[in-house]
Scaffold this motif. Structure first.
Motif, mmCIF file in Angstrom:
data_model
loop_
_atom_site.group_PDB
_atom_site.id
_atom_site.type_symbol
_atom_site.label_atom_id
_atom_site.label_comp_id
_atom_site.label_asym_id
_atom_site.label_seq_id
_atom_site.Cartn_x
_atom_site.Cartn_y
_atom_site.Cartn_z
ATOM 1 N N VAL A 117 71.610 9.469 90.875
ATOM 2 C CA VAL A 117 71.018 10.694 91.414
ATOM 3 C C VAL A 117 71.084 10.678 92.938
ATOM 4 N N VAL A 118 70.730 9.568 93.546
ATOM 5 C CA VAL A 118 70.763 9.461 95.008
ATOM 6 C C VAL A 118 72.185 9.644 95.520
ATOM 7 N N ARG A 119 73.169 9.027 94.851
ATOM 8 C CA ARG A 119 74.573 9.185 95.263
ATOM 9 C C ARG A 119 75.012 10.641 95.218
ATOM 10 N N GLU A 120 74.647 11.332 94.140
ATOM 11 C CA GLU A 120 75.048 12.736 93.998
ATOM 12 C C GLU A 120 74.327 13.636 94.998
ATOM 13 N N MET A 121 73.054 13.341 95.269
ATOM 14 C CA MET A 121 72.308 14.165 96.227
ATOM 15 C C MET A 121 72.876 14.043 97.637
ATOM 16 N N LYS A 122 73.494 12.915 97.957
ATOM 17 C CA LYS A 122 74.125 12.762 99.275
ATOM 18 C C LYS A 122 75.357 13.648 99.405
ATOM 19 N N LYS A 123 75.948 14.055 98.285
ATOM 20 C CA LYS A 123 77.138 14.905 98.293
ATOM 21 C C LYS A 123 76.802 16.391 98.416
ATOM 22 N N VAL A 124 75.527 16.734 98.208
ATOM 23 C CA VAL A 124 75.115 18.135 98.196
ATOM 24 C C VAL A 124 75.220 18.730 99.596
ATOM 25 N N SER A 125 75.739 19.944 99.664
ATOM 26 C CA SER A 125 75.812 20.669 100.925
ATOM 27 C C SER A 125 74.601 21.587 101.013
ATOM 28 N N TRP A 126 73.608 21.189 101.786
ATOM 29 C CA TRP A 126 72.371 21.954 101.896
ATOM 30 C C TRP A 126 72.564 23.116 102.862
#
Length: 60
Positions: free
Chosen positions: A11-20
């Motif tokens: 989850v942490v790895r994927e959240m780092k990929k998110v473009s906020w």
């Protein structure tokens, strides 16, 4: 326990990929959503009022 910790690492790895969205984009999106909600509320209120009056005319 190993599976749960691996899940949260993923989850942490994927959240780092998110473009906020930036603040300006977020403000624009928020205004768009609120405007749409107000428009839809007024639209359905007018439709409901019209249908109610029509039913009252038919039943009287």
């Amino acid at each position: 326990m190993q599976r749960i910790s691996e899940f949260f690492r993923g989850v942490v790895r994927e959240m780092k990929k998110v473009s906020w969205p930036k603040k300006k984009e977020l403000t624009s999106y928020t205004i768009t959503v609120l405007t749409t909600i107000v428009f839809m509320a007024v639209f359905f209120a007018v439709i409901d009022l019209g249908i109610s009056k029509l039913i009252r005319l038919i039943l009287e």
